[in-house]
Design a protein around this motif. Structure first.
Motif, PDB file in Angstrom:
ATOM      1  N   GLY A  20       0.836  -1.187   0.000  1.00 43.90           N
ATOM      2  CA  GLY A  20       0.000   0.000   0.000  1.00 43.90           C
ATOM      3  C   GLY A  20       0.876   1.244   0.000  1.00 43.90           C
ATOM      4  O   GLY A  20       2.079   1.181  -0.282  1.00 43.90           O
ATOM      5  N   LEU A  21       0.270   2.392   0.317  1.00 47.88           N
ATOM      6  CA  LEU A  21       1.025   3.637   0.364  1.00 47.88           C
ATOM      7  C   LEU A  21       1.803   3.727   1.672  1.00 47.88           C
ATOM      8  O   LEU A  21       1.227   3.673   2.755  1.00 47.88           O
ATOM      9  CB  LEU A  21       0.078   4.843   0.271  1.00 47.88           C
ATOM     10  CG  LEU A  21      -0.433   5.235  -1.107  1.00 47.88           C
ATOM     11  CD1 LEU A  21      -1.397   6.420  -0.984  1.00 47.88           C
ATOM     12  CD2 LEU A  21       0.717   5.608  -2.037  1.00 47.88           C
ATOM     13  N   VAL A  22       3.118   3.866   1.564  1.00 46.48           N
ATOM     14  CA  VAL A  22       3.969   3.973   2.744  1.00 46.48           C
ATOM     15  C   VAL A  22       4.443   5.421   2.871  1.00 46.48           C
ATOM     16  O   VAL A  22       5.001   5.985   1.933  1.00 46.48           O
ATOM     17  CB  VAL A  22       5.186   3.033   2.652  1.00 46.48           C
ATOM     18  CG1 VAL A  22       6.057   3.182   3.905  1.00 46.48           C
ATOM     19  CG2 VAL A  22       4.733   1.581   2.485  1.00 46.48           C
ATOM     20  N   GLU A  23       4.183   6.020   4.031  1.00 47.23           N
ATOM     21  CA  GLU A  23       4.606   7.392   4.294  1.00 47.23           C
ATOM     22  C   GLU A  23       6.064   7.379   4.754  1.00 47.23           C
ATOM     23  O   GLU A  23       6.401   6.763   5.771  1.00 47.23           O
ATOM     24  CB  GLU A  23       3.720   8.026   5.367  1.00 47.23           C
ATOM     25  CG  GLU A  23       4.086   9.465   5.693  1.00 47.23           C
ATOM     26  CD  GLU A  23       3.218  10.033   6.799  1.00 47.23           C
ATOM     27  OE1 GLU A  23       2.218  10.678   6.486  1.00 47.23           O
ATOM     28  OE2 GLU A  23       3.544   9.798   7.985  1.00 47.23           O
ATOM     29  N   CYS A  24       6.920   8.053   3.985  1.00 51.21           N
ATOM     30  CA  CYS A  24       8.367   7.994   4.263  1.00 51.21           C
ATOM     31  C   CYS A  24       8.977   9.372   4.453  1.00 51.21           C
ATOM     32  O   CYS A  24       8.493  10.374   3.905  1.00 51.21           O
ATOM     33  CB  CYS A  24       9.095   7.316   3.097  1.00 51.21           C
ATOM     34  SG  CYS A  24       8.677   5.582   2.859  1.00 51.21           S
TER      35      CYS A  24
END
Length: 291
Positions: A20-24
């Motif tokens: 999924g979307l990973v906040e980095c």
């Protein structure tokens, strides 16, 4: 884990991954090396919290290209969207978009929307103006769902920047191609708590694991930037077939005698709309003040 940056805002990078979307966050080494991650970058990340889907960008893979506007990387082509009617197409602005893409080395596909409310006369006018200029031209109706499969074929396996002025149906097309686009925008907005600002930033949407589209803010004017008037003819690909017939090398195709492009224009082989735009833009560049 590897993924693709689909949005960057407020120092956070949102990476599309199988999870999924990973906040980095980006590691400090990038700042030290003067490298800024871009939307479209293929990156290696390390997960910090798998449950919360947070992590760090630890490596940026080599880029195939990097665009200044919109700031992005690894873009394969541009889908330039204009309406057939409501609003009437601004040919000068359309050519500015095409020139911008030519200058950045991007293949462009022209998409004319609102076919369902256009008359045959408007369609024929656009076919005459842009059907022979070397670009693929699509006529669609986002509202009626007509032509969406043809667009999908053009986009398949590529990362495409979607460009065009406001009011031409870009959002309708993007939402038709990628129904989860609003959901992804909302998900990022909730994380950064600045939803009303997020539309000002470029964002990639995944149509599949290898197909992405990037929305850009609507443009009402487009500067030609640092291009010199002598370079303008290179941005009109349909001229190339006739330049061997010009008497002078470096012919501007405006005032010179024995010009292959003007001869092709007289025979109807070059679009008069495109040629007149070329002359207008050439004069604009010629008269541009340099500071």
């Amino acid at each position: 884990m590897t993924g693709k940056i689909v949005k960057g805002i407020a120092g956070f990078y949102y990476v599309y991954t199988p999870l999924g979307l990973v906040e980095c966050k980006a590691r400090g080494i990038f700042r030290k090396e003067g490298i800024k991650p871009l939307v479209g970058d293929n990156v290696e990340i390390e997960l910090v919290d798998e449950a919360e889907l947070t992590g760090n960008v630890v490596r940026i893979m080599p880029r195939s290209n990097a665009l200044i506007r919109p700031a992005s990387a690894n873009i394969d082509q541009a889908l330039v969207i204009f309406a057939i009617v409501k609003p009437q197409p601004n040919y000068n602005l359309l050519d500015r978009f095409l020139i911008t893409m030519e200058r950045q080395g991007l293949r462009a596909v022209i998409c004319f929307n609102k076919k369902d409310i256009a008359g045959q006369e408007e369609l024929e006018e656009l076919k005459d103006a842009y059907g022979r200029c070397g670009y693929q031209v699509l006529f669609v109706s986002a509202a009626a769902g007509e032509g969406m499969e043809e667009i999908k074929k053009c986009l398949h396996g590529k990362t495409t920047v979607v460009a065009g002025p406001s009011g031409v149906g870009k959002s309708t097309i993007i939402n038709s191609l990628c129904p989860k686009a609003n959901m992804e925008t909302g998900e990022i907005s909730r994380k950064v708590e600045r939803g009303k600002h997020t539309t000002r930033h470029a964002q990639l949407f995944a149509l599949s694991d290898d197909t992405f589209i990037m929305d850009t803010p609507g443009f009402t004017a487009l500067s030609l930037g640092e291009i010199e008037k002598e370079e303008l003819r290179e941005c009109y690909p349909e001229f190339a077939a006739y330049e061997d017939e010009c008497r002078f090398g470096g012919c501007s195709h405006i005032s010179e005698p024995v010009c292959g492009v003007k001869n092709a224009l007289a025979k109807g082989n070059v679009s008069r709309v495109r040629y007149e735009n070329y002359v207008t833009l050439y004069e604009e560049l010629k008269n541009r003040k340099k500071y």
